[in-house]
Structures are given as C-alpha cells and as structure tokens.
Design a protein around this motif. Sequence first.
Motif, PDB file in Angstrom:
ATOM      1  N   PRO A  83      55.052 -10.877 -37.218  1.00  0.00           N
ATOM      2  CA  PRO A  83      54.080 -10.348 -36.248  1.00  0.00           C
ATOM      3  C   PRO A  83      53.153 -11.452 -35.770  1.00  0.00           C
ATOM      4  O   PRO A  83      52.728 -12.314 -36.550  1.00  0.00           O
ATOM      5  CB  PRO A  83      53.321  -9.293 -37.052  1.00  0.00           C
ATOM      6  CG  PRO A  83      53.529  -9.665 -38.487  1.00  0.00           C
ATOM      7  CD  PRO A  83      54.893 -10.276 -38.560  1.00  0.00           C
ATOM      8  N   ARG A  84      52.834 -11.455 -34.514  1.00  0.00           N
ATOM      9  CA  ARG A  84      51.982 -12.499 -33.954  1.00  0.00           C
ATOM     10  C   ARG A  84      50.525 -12.169 -34.252  1.00  0.00           C
ATOM     11  O   ARG A  84      50.032 -11.091 -33.912  1.00  0.00           O
ATOM     12  CB  ARG A  84      52.197 -12.618 -32.448  1.00  0.00           C
ATOM     13  CG  ARG A  84      51.346 -13.714 -31.819  1.00  0.00           C
ATOM     14  CD  ARG A  84      51.756 -13.984 -30.395  1.00  0.00           C
ATOM     15  NE  ARG A  84      50.913 -15.002 -29.800  1.00  0.00           N
ATOM     16  CZ  ARG A  84      51.073 -16.306 -29.988  1.00  0.00           C
ATOM     17  NH1 ARG A  84      52.061 -16.734 -30.766  1.00  0.00           N
ATOM     18  NH2 ARG A  84      50.270 -17.184 -29.414  1.00  0.00           N
ATOM     19  N   MET A  85      49.843 -13.108 -34.881  1.00  0.00           N
ATOM     20  CA  MET A  85      48.434 -12.946 -35.205  1.00  0.00           C
ATOM     21  C   MET A  85      47.589 -13.597 -34.125  1.00  0.00           C
ATOM     22  O   MET A  85      47.929 -14.664 -33.600  1.00  0.00           O
ATOM     23  CB  MET A  85      48.123 -13.578 -36.560  1.00  0.00           C
ATOM     24  CG  MET A  85      48.989 -13.093 -37.704  1.00  0.00           C
ATOM     25  SD  MET A  85      48.841 -11.314 -37.988  1.00  0.00           S
ATOM     26  CE  MET A  85      47.128 -11.212 -38.463  1.00  0.00           C
ATOM     27  N   SER A  86      46.480 -12.962 -33.784  1.00  0.00           N
ATOM     28  CA  SER A  86      45.593 -13.522 -32.773  1.00  0.00           C
ATOM     29  C   SER A  86      44.919 -14.787 -33.306  1.00  0.00           C
ATOM     30  O   SER A  86      44.785 -14.979 -34.528  1.00  0.00           O
ATOM     31  CB  SER A  86      44.525 -12.500 -32.384  1.00  0.00           C
ATOM     32  OG  SER A  86      43.642 -12.263 -33.468  1.00  0.00           O
ATOM     33  N   THR A  87      44.496 -15.640 -32.392  1.00  0.00           N
ATOM     34  CA  THR A  87      43.776 -16.857 -32.783  1.00  0.00           C
ATOM     35  C   THR A  87      42.502 -16.512 -33.537  1.00  0.00           C
ATOM     36  O   THR A  87      42.121 -17.193 -34.497  1.00  0.00           O
ATOM     37  CB  THR A  87      43.441 -17.693 -31.539  1.00  0.00           C
ATOM     38  OG1 THR A  87      44.655 -18.022 -30.848  1.00  0.00           O
ATOM     39  CG2 THR A  87      42.712 -18.973 -31.920  1.00  0.00           C
ATOM     40  N   LYS A  88      41.859 -15.437 -33.148  1.00  0.00           N
ATOM     41  CA  LYS A  88      40.634 -14.999 -33.824  1.00  0.00           C
ATOM     42  C   LYS A  88      40.908 -14.644 -35.277  1.00  0.00           C
ATOM     43  O   LYS A  88      40.138 -15.015 -36.181  1.00  0.00           O
ATOM     44  CB  LYS A  88      40.049 -13.796 -33.083  1.00  0.00           C
ATOM     45  CG  LYS A  88      38.760 -13.264 -33.674  1.00  0.00           C
ATOM     46  CD  LYS A  88      38.242 -12.083 -32.864  1.00  0.00           C
ATOM     47  CE  LYS A  88      36.948 -11.521 -33.463  1.00  0.00           C
ATOM     48  NZ  LYS A  88      36.446 -10.361 -32.668  1.00  0.00           N
ATOM     49  N   HIS A  89      42.016 -13.941 -35.522  1.00  0.00           N
ATOM     50  CA  HIS A  89      42.376 -13.555 -36.887  1.00  0.00           C
ATOM     51  C   HIS A  89      42.712 -14.793 -37.722  1.00  0.00           C
ATOM     52  O   HIS A  89      42.297 -14.917 -38.886  1.00  0.00           O
ATOM     53  CB  HIS A  89      43.559 -12.586 -36.863  1.00  0.00           C
ATOM     54  CG  HIS A  89      43.796 -11.897 -38.167  1.00  0.00           C
ATOM     55  ND1 HIS A  89      44.495 -10.722 -38.265  1.00  0.00           N
ATOM     56  CD2 HIS A  89      43.440 -12.216 -39.436  1.00  0.00           C
ATOM     57  CE1 HIS A  89      44.556 -10.335 -39.530  1.00  0.00           C
ATOM     58  NE2 HIS A  89      43.928 -11.241 -40.264  1.00  0.00           N
ATOM     59  N   LEU A  90      43.466 -15.716 -37.133  1.00  0.00           N
ATOM     60  CA  LEU A  90      43.842 -16.929 -37.860  1.00  0.00           C
ATOM     61  C   LEU A  90      42.615 -17.782 -38.160  1.00  0.00           C
ATOM     62  O   LEU A  90      42.527 -18.394 -39.232  1.00  0.00           O
ATOM     63  CB  LEU A  90      44.870 -17.723 -37.044  1.00  0.00           C
ATOM     64  CG  LEU A  90      46.242 -17.048 -36.895  1.00  0.00           C
ATOM     65  CD1 LEU A  90      47.113 -17.852 -35.945  1.00  0.00           C
ATOM     66  CD2 LEU A  90      46.921 -16.910 -38.252  1.00  0.00           C
TER      67      LEU A  90
END
Length: 236
Positions: free
Chosen positions: A161-168
Amino acid sequence: MSKPSRDYSLLPTDDEGYEKKRGSALLKLPLSAILLVSLLCNIFLVLCYWISPPTQQALPETVYSPAMQAIEYMPVKFHRGLEDDIPIYERPPSAEVDEAWEQLYEYAASRVTKSEVGPMLNATWPILDEPGNYVIALDVFHQLHCLDMLRQRIHPGHNYPRMSTKHLRHCIGAIRQSLMCHADITPIVWQWSPRYQEAEQRDDVVHTCRDFDRIKAWAKERSMGSLPDLTVYLEG
C-alpha cells in the motif's frame, strides 16, 4: 533473538602475571603485618566516609507502563546484515518476509484494566463493550510498524500500500525520537579483517536488551486483535 557468540572473549591482559607475583609476595608477610595494614585501611575508609559521605544519585522517575512486569534483560548479539549474516527481516520482499514483519507488531492493541490505567501519566480511551477495560498500545509495536512502512517504501512494485509522505515523515520522526530517547551506548569496535587487510568496524557485538519475546507475550495475552469502536464520544 540470537544468543551471544562464544567467539567473543575478554581481551588478554599483561596484569595476570603481576597479580600472581604480588599474591605470592603477600603470603610471605607476617600475619600481624597483614592485619595491621587491613586495620589502617578500614580506619582510613571510615574517616573518608565521615568527612565526605557519598551522595546518592537520584534516578529519574520512570514513566509508568502496565507492561513493566514483563521487563527482563538479556544479552543479545546483533547481526551485521551483510553477506551471509542477513536475518529474514532484511531479505528481499516475499510472503515469508512480509509475514515475519507483521508478526513483530501483530499484538499492537492491548486491553488493560482501570487499576492498570490509574498510574499512567496520560489518560486513554475505555472499551465501550467491556466496562472497566481500556485500550493502549506499547510504543515498540508502533515503531516496528513505522519501520516496516519504510521497508516497504524502498521496494516499489511489490503491491505494498502506498503511504503518504506525511505518514512516512511521522514514522521517521517516531523512530528517530525513540533512538535518541533510549540512546544505546554499547561500544562498537574495530577488529582486524584478514580479507580486507585493515581494521573494520564491527557492530555485531553483544548488547544488553529487554527480552522482546516476553514483552510480546504480555501484549498477546491482552491482545484485542483490532482497535475497538473509537467513534463514540464520552462526556467527562
């Protein structure tokens, strides 16, 4: 977790021969002289204590956790993650590797009782259909989840699943703060490498670690499987 390697031993010392000679010399002294020296040493230590008693260093207050009862320490030899020393967690993506990672933090949500919640510094949410029980998650599982998200990010094309830059960014911050908070001071050493003909850094050394399996077992006993309903707001 792996046990310490028996290949590691204390460095040899040149003091051993000296200690043996000194011991044999002491045996030749008269018993009365040895007793007199011992008495004088004890008097000196008592005077030092009386003149300047040692100050006890106050330990910092530990933030309470219901999982404190699960803490035990053990020696653990780290892996380098190089060549033939690659644990499953650092291997290329596969169903087996993904499952190993998920098992590290599968018991994240735990139920605790009202009495266990009481000493906590921060309030937490009740489990609505279990009166007297509350939900918490041990931060180690949050950190492992974040590390897994970063692992997946460096392996594109594997249907992660692609994680948002904010989450990373949040995950990087969580791991950074945990590393700084616990500040591992285990000495990393340099040892001679016949292969490279130079002293190389060796971080596969023995550390003193909390027994992760015990902490995971504590969480498993209290596992909720998934988070409870958190959409209902309770007044007060």
